[in-house]
Design an enzyme around this catalytic site. Sequence first.
Site, PDB file in Angstrom:
ATOM      1  N   SER A 105     106.169  53.928  71.548  1.00 56.23           N
ATOM      2  CA  SER A 105     106.623  52.573  71.849  1.00 56.23           C
ATOM      3  C   SER A 105     106.107  51.578  70.801  1.00 56.23           C
ATOM      4  O   SER A 105     106.414  51.722  69.617  1.00 56.23           O
ATOM      5  CB  SER A 105     106.184  52.220  73.276  1.00 56.23           C
ATOM      6  OG  SER A 105     106.676  50.980  73.676  1.00 56.23           O
ATOM      7  N   ASP A 157     116.835  54.166  77.764  1.00 56.97           N
ATOM      8  CA  ASP A 157     115.652  53.332  77.509  1.00 56.97           C
ATOM      9  C   ASP A 157     116.054  51.861  77.498  1.00 56.97           C
ATOM     10  O   ASP A 157     116.901  51.454  76.704  1.00 56.97           O
ATOM     11  CB  ASP A 157     115.034  53.750  76.160  1.00 56.97           C
ATOM     12  CG  ASP A 157     113.621  53.210  75.974  1.00 56.97           C
ATOM     13  OD1 ASP A 157     113.314  52.134  76.521  1.00 56.97           O
ATOM     14  OD2 ASP A 157     112.839  53.872  75.275  1.00 56.97           O
ATOM     15  N   HIS A 188     112.121  54.994  78.930  1.00 54.50           N
ATOM     16  CA  HIS A 188     111.025  54.713  78.002  1.00 54.50           C
ATOM     17  C   HIS A 188     109.864  55.646  78.316  1.00 54.50           C
ATOM     18  O   HIS A 188     108.891  55.262  78.977  1.00 54.50           O
ATOM     19  CB  HIS A 188     110.621  53.250  78.176  1.00 54.50           C
ATOM     20  CG  HIS A 188     109.855  52.688  77.015  1.00 54.50           C
ATOM     21  ND1 HIS A 188     110.414  52.562  75.769  1.00 54.50           N
ATOM     22  CD2 HIS A 188     108.587  52.218  76.916  1.00 54.50           C
ATOM     23  CE1 HIS A 188     109.511  52.029  74.956  1.00 54.50           C
ATOM     24  NE2 HIS A 188     108.387  51.824  75.629  1.00 54.50           N
TER      25      HIS A 188
END
Length: 206
Positions: A105, A157, A188
């Site tokens: 991320s 996501d 995610h």
Amino acid sequence: DAQSTPHVYVPGHGDGVTLLLLHGTGADEHDLLDLGAALAPGAALLSPRGAVEENGANRWFRRMGMGRFDVPDVIRRAGDLADFTGLAAREYGLDPAKIVAVGFSNGANIAAALLLLRPDLLRGAALFAPAAPLQGREPDRVDLAGASVFVGAGRADTITPYDQAALLSDQLTERGADVAFHQHPGGHELPGPVLRAATAWSAQMR
Ligand code: MLT
């Protein structure tokens, strides 16, 4: 020196590869140690803490809101992280030609920024749930020939949308990187099949 940045260093035993572990928003330098050990058994692990704080959450660069990055800060912080990595490589006697970033991320985003802005720093990178860190800006025409990159991207996501990961992959490929792009149906996260594919990628790139 590198000691002024909070980090964990775990010495390696083996082929001299170092994983530069870059955590996601709200985590810290301990978060990805198990992931690193699973991805590349025996590799040295260099795991700093993101220097930016957002409501108590550690990050690698500032943002104006979800998905709206402060691009000048991305550039500045990527430089700081590259400097830390170089200092740590010297202090710990690491092979500077065998540093592979692993990020999730926000950590994947700063790893992607390192590739695009400091193309000589990394041998490669595993980017889980990344976005294109320079957003609308076209990155410079750097030469990433010889860099191996794994991208894991979820079609569902909503934090770092799939199209962002695809754009980043295109930017890296256009600059000569060898990109292994793995999509999955989830959001995610880093699902088991993607982790297994990344582990196989890591074994063969070494
Ligand atoms: C970012 O801000 O880098 C991404 O949107 C993902 C995150 O929140 O870490």
